[in-house]
Design a protein around this motif. Structure first.
Motif, PDB file in Angstrom:
ATOM      1  N   THR A 144       0.816  -1.223   0.000  1.00  0.00           N
ATOM      2  CA  THR A 144       0.000   0.000   0.000  1.00  0.00           C
ATOM      3  C   THR A 144       0.844   1.264   0.000  1.00  0.00           C
ATOM      4  OG1 THR A 144      -0.117  -0.041   2.414  1.00  0.00           O
ATOM      5  CG2 THR A 144      -1.903  -1.138   1.223  1.00  0.00           C
ATOM      6  N   ASP A 145       2.149   1.098  -0.264  1.00  0.00           N
ATOM      7  CA  ASP A 145       3.063   2.245  -0.253  1.00  0.00           C
ATOM      8  C   ASP A 145       2.995   2.963   1.091  1.00  0.00           C
ATOM      9  OD1 ASP A 145       4.936   4.072  -1.092  1.00  0.00           O
ATOM     10  OD2 ASP A 145       3.521   5.291  -2.247  1.00  0.00           O
ATOM     11  N   ASN A 146       3.195   2.160   2.143  1.00  0.00           N
ATOM     12  CA  ASN A 146       3.176   2.675   3.516  1.00  0.00           C
ATOM     13  C   ASN A 146       1.840   3.349   3.847  1.00  0.00           C
ATOM     14  OD1 ASN A 146       4.333   2.976   6.049  1.00  0.00           O
ATOM     15  ND2 ASN A 146       5.172   5.003   5.576  1.00  0.00           N
ATOM     16  N   PHE A 147       0.752   2.747   3.359  1.00  0.00           N
ATOM     17  CA  PHE A 147      -0.608   3.260   3.581  1.00  0.00           C
ATOM     18  C   PHE A 147      -0.704   4.729   3.177  1.00  0.00           C
ATOM     19  CE2 PHE A 147      -0.056  -0.273   6.557  1.00  0.00           C
ATOM     20  CZ  PHE A 147      -1.102  -1.077   6.176  1.00  0.00           C
ATOM     21  N   ASN A 148      -0.212   4.978   1.995  1.00  0.00           N
ATOM     22  CA  ASN A 148      -0.206   6.330   1.445  1.00  0.00           C
ATOM     23  C   ASN A 148      -1.636   6.843   1.273  1.00  0.00           C
ATOM     24  OD1 ASN A 148       0.006   8.580  -0.458  1.00  0.00           O
ATOM     25  ND2 ASN A 148       2.121   7.904  -0.736  1.00  0.00           N
ATOM     26  N   ASN A 149      -1.837   8.109   1.628  1.00  0.00           N
ATOM     27  CA  ASN A 149      -3.177   8.692   1.500  1.00  0.00           C
ATOM     28  C   ASN A 149      -3.715   8.623   0.076  1.00  0.00           C
ATOM     29  OD1 ASN A 149      -3.264   9.315   4.205  1.00  0.00           O
ATOM     30  ND2 ASN A 149      -2.521  11.405   3.944  1.00  0.00           N
ATOM     31  N   SER A 150      -2.800   8.653  -0.914  1.00  0.00           N
ATOM     32  CA  SER A 150      -3.245   8.589  -2.313  1.00  0.00           C
ATOM     33  C   SER A 150      -3.812   7.225  -2.659  1.00  0.00           C
ATOM     34  CB  SER A 150      -2.082   8.914  -3.250  1.00  0.00           C
ATOM     35  OG  SER A 150      -1.066   7.926  -3.158  1.00  0.00           O
ATOM     36  N   ARG A 151      -3.507   6.220  -1.828  1.00  0.00           N
ATOM     37  CA  ARG A 151      -4.029   4.871  -2.061  1.00  0.00           C
ATOM     38  C   ARG A 151      -5.374   4.634  -1.361  1.00  0.00           C
ATOM     39  NH1 ARG A 151      -0.401   0.929  -3.928  1.00  0.00           N
ATOM     40  NH2 ARG A 151       1.307   1.960  -5.010  1.00  0.00           N
ATOM     41  N   GLU A 152      -5.840   5.594  -0.587  1.00  0.00           N
ATOM     42  CA  GLU A 152      -7.097   5.408   0.142  1.00  0.00           C
ATOM     43  C   GLU A 152      -8.272   5.374  -0.831  1.00  0.00           C
ATOM     44  OE1 GLU A 152      -9.762   7.821   3.434  1.00  0.00           O
ATOM     45  OE2 GLU A 152      -7.561   7.924   3.584  1.00  0.00           O
ATOM     46  N   ILE A 153      -9.088   4.336  -0.747  1.00  0.00           N
ATOM     47  CA  ILE A 153     -10.225   4.185  -1.665  1.00  0.00           C
ATOM     48  C   ILE A 153     -11.569   4.160  -0.947  1.00  0.00           C
ATOM     49  CG2 ILE A 153      -8.933   3.056  -3.518  1.00  0.00           C
ATOM     50  CD1 ILE A 153      -9.826   0.372  -2.453  1.00  0.00           C
ATOM     51  N   GLY A 154     -11.566   4.296   0.371  1.00  0.00           N
ATOM     52  CA  GLY A 154     -12.857   4.340   1.057  1.00  0.00           C
ATOM     53  C   GLY A 154     -12.721   4.144   2.546  1.00  0.00           C
ATOM     54  N   ASP A 155     -13.801   4.456   3.248  1.00  0.00           N
ATOM     55  CA  ASP A 155     -13.905   4.205   4.681  1.00  0.00           C
ATOM     56  C   ASP A 155     -14.953   3.141   4.894  1.00  0.00           C
ATOM     57  OD1 ASP A 155     -12.051   6.010   5.823  1.00  0.00           O
ATOM     58  OD2 ASP A 155     -13.374   7.664   5.321  1.00  0.00           O
ATOM     59  N   GLY A 156     -14.528   1.935   5.223  1.00  0.00           N
ATOM     60  CA  GLY A 156     -15.477   0.863   5.495  1.00  0.00           C
ATOM     61  C   GLY A 156     -15.862   0.857   6.954  1.00  0.00           C
TER      62      GLY A 156
END
Length: 696
Positions: free
Chosen positions: A365-377
């Protein structure tokens, strides 16, 4: 431990306790019996509107008018009270809008079945209003005119019957074997209240006064001397032979008043002290844990740096390709090389799911990069990632790693690994429950959520692709997935358009089982309601009782979203329309479906779209009934949708298209009266000898 949420709850607890321990006024303020309007000798569980809420059981509030019959409001309908019989717990009612006249409010008669039941001597009858002339129907009792509603003629038939070719219908209870219209209009009907009389009888025998504990929805006993509230007043000095219907004296000696207040303080002060001590101890534990967590993270940083270096060696080529496009790829399986990198991967499992290390998901996830965020489950943020074996995944990162989250983590893993359905999202694996963070790894669905396409970030770009046929298929596939869950003994509990994912072919994948509960693990009354505002079953909000019909209600909201492209909750709408479910029920009830439907789906130009949309709206209406017993099961919902798709319903009731489309019906009913809630737009007549309990 989240103290900024805990402290207000503790304060509420303290205030509630102080109120109840300082409640000597209940014995003097509430009455053993009272008169209301033309009825006297009324006792608990009833109370007058002006009395404190504790004087009566919730739902039994009477409005009194000195020279008229008292009234009571049940499920938003005002009834006049014709009689109250405490010995048999029988309440005789007549609708306030139909004494000496036909019903003016064109809604079905309903009662709160948590509090009341119809007596067996009554049956349903239906007023069919605005019928064509001539008109004949099997079993017709009589035909007459009602000048007060201005829609004629009116046909009286037995059973709970839909309007058919008439404009609307109203269902009311009537005595079995009634002989005339006067009995129906003036004599009313009887219900039996269900409040257990035992606790109140014990209280009265002990010299106490029956009151209601609002917080527990239970009957308790107000006593003249400490304890002021108890199951019975066993230590009371009241002369029990004097306990009758006369109200007690409101005077008390200074000594007894002083002792009551002293007793109240003796109860309150230890509680306040214990709560303050508990908060202090909890805060100390919280600070210690935070320090320990920080120390652990610092100690682990060196080991993580080494792991990242190893993983980066194998994954650098993949991560420097076009990951930013998030394109789909064919899933593969772990290779020997990746197995060497992570010994847990492919060897360890958790309820049958593969176990990943935290480090490899951090790299994916590239260190949980914000650009990789796709939603809030539910309970966590979801990131796009690509594993070392090439699989694209959605990684859910739970917000907090505490015992509560651990329970939810284990629950979701256990549920997902036991399911196999084309329209449920697949779980690839998870981190160990001993990991620094709890992470779930799902298949990646590349085309967003249904909410994105209806009213979110993809709404404008996909409007031409998101046709009615696509939406209708989404409804069927989602219903299929939820029906499968129910068949497997699982309630989803968070059905909503943001949890319905679609791939590039608009095939459905239902996601986010963070709130799921297995039927066998659910007690009769569940914990405080969870879920998303706008989708939560109103009956579940009221009584915390969880059933599969809670999912049915939520799915009804999803159907309305598919029809309207509107959000489930939108505070920018008129205050009466903020909640989409309420707005839809009102529009459908008042024959204004055209004001609800998204014009872009071809509702006004395509007859087939118009017909199927109207039928789906009717199904949504049934799903959104306030009382769960009036909703269909998910299996019935699925069968209905499949029937619409196969054109079965069209061949069974061809009148629907003629009535709804040509005559206005739900589409142009600006000057027509509301439709029957029970019947929607169908033309079938469903007779029943059980009084109607649909939500009006």
């Amino acid at each position: 431990m989240n103290f900024h949420h805990l402290i207000p709850k503790l304060l509420i607890l303290i205030i509630t306790q102080i109120r109840w321990t300082n409640s000597e006024g209940f014995y003097d303020t509430c009455s053993r019996s009272f008169s209301c309007g033309t009825i006297s000798g009324i006792q608990y569980p009833f109370r007058r509107h002006q009395d404190p809420p504790e004087c009566g059981y919730p739902g039994f509030e009477l409005n009194c008018d000195q020279n008229n019959l008292p009234t009571i409001n049940i499920t938003n309908i005002t009834y006049r009270v014709l009689g109250i019989d405490p010995a048999t717990q029988i309440l005789k009612l007549v609708r306030g809008d139909m004494i000496n006249s036909c019903p003016q409010d064109l809604v079905n008669t309903t009662i709160n079945h948590q509090l009341f039941d119809y007596t067996p001597s009554y049956m349903n009858i239906s007023f069919l209003i605005g019928c064509p002339i001539p008109f004949d129907v099997e079993g017709m009792i009589s035909s007459f005119f009602c000048t007060n509603i201005g829609i004629n003629p009116v046909i009286l038939v037995p059973g709970a019957t839909g309007p058919g070719v008439c404009k609307t219908s109203v269902v009311i209870p009537s005595p079995v074997g009634f002989t005339g219209l006067v009995e129906v209009l003036q004599d009313g009907f009887e219900v039996k209240w269900k409040v257990d009389p035992g606790p109140c009888a014990d209280c009265i025998r002990s010299g106490g006064l029956c009151v209601s504990d609002i917080s527990r929805l239970a009957t308790t006993c107000a006593c003249p001397e400490p304890p002021l509230l108890a199951d019975t007043c066993s230590n009371s000095k009241v002369n029990k032979t004097d306990v009758g219907l006369s109200p007690p004296s409101s005077t008390s000696s200074p000594t007894s008043t002083g002792s009551s207040k002293t007793s109240s303080l003796s109860i309150v002060l230890p509680i306040v002290g214990a709560v303050i001590a508990g908060v202090g101890i909890g805060w100390a534990i919280f600070v210690c844990r935070q320090r320990r967590k920080k120390r652990t993270i610092n100690e682990a940083s060196a080991a993580q740096t080494e792991s990242k270096a190893i993983l980066t060696k194998f994954s650098s080529k993949r991560l420097t390709s076009d990951d930013s496009n998030f394109t789909s790829s064919i899933p593969s399986f772990p290779t020997p090389r990746t197995s060497e990198t992570s010994r847990e991967f492919g060897k360890s499992s958790y309820f049958g799911a593969q176990v990943f290390t935290y480090e490899e998901l951090e790299i994916a996830t590239d260190n949980f990069n914000n650009s990789r965020e796709i939603g809030d489950g539910g309970f966590g943020t979801v990131y796009y990632g690509k594993l070392l074996d090439g699989r694209e995944v959605a990684v859910k990162r739970l917000y907090e790693n505490n015992f509560k989250r651990m329970e939810q983590f284990m629950n979701e893993v256990k549920i997902l690994t036991g399911l196999d359905h084309d329209h449920l999202v697949k779980l690839y694996g998870c981190t160990s429950k001993r990991s620094r963070e709890l992470l779930l790894v799902y298949e990646y669905i590349p085309n967003g959520t249904v909410a994105d396409h209806l009213h979110g970030k993809l709404a404008n770009s996909s409007s031409s692709l998101f046709s009615w046929s696509v939406r209708f298929n989404i409804a069927i596939q989602t219903a299929d997935a939820i029906a499968y869950l129910h068949q497997s003994g699982i309630i989803h509990r968070d059905v909503k358009t943001t949890n319905i994912l679609v791939d590039k072919s608009f095939q459905v994948k239902v996601a986010d089982f963070g709130l799921s509960r297995l039927f066998q693990n659910v007690t009769h009354v569940s914990t405080a309601p969870q879920g998303t505002p706008g989708y939560v079953d109103p009956e579940y909000y009221q009584c915390y009782h969880l059933t599969d019909k809670s999912d049915v209600y939520s799915f009804g909201v999803v159907l309305v979203e598919l029809i309207s492209s509107l959000q489930a909750v939108d505070t920018s709408r008129h205050r009466l329309d903020i909640n989409l479910a309420n707005m839809a029920v009102t529009k459908i009830q008042n024959h204004k479906l055209d004001e609800l439907v998204d014009k872009s789906i071809g509702f006004e130009t395509n007859g087939q779209v118009r017909r199927t949309t109207a039928l789906v709206a009717e199904l949504a209406f049934r799903c959104l009934q306030q009382q769960k017993d009036m909703r269909p099961t998910m299996k019935e919902v699925l069968e209905t949708l499949q029937g619409i798709q196969n054109d079965d319903l069209n061949t069974q009731k061809p009148e629907v298209v003629d009535i709804v489309v040509d005559d206005g019906g739900l589409l142009k009913g600006q000057h027509t009266e509301p439709a029957s809630p029970e019947s929607g737009i169908t033309n079938k007549l469903v007779a029943s000898s059980v009084p109607n309990s649909s939500s009006g």
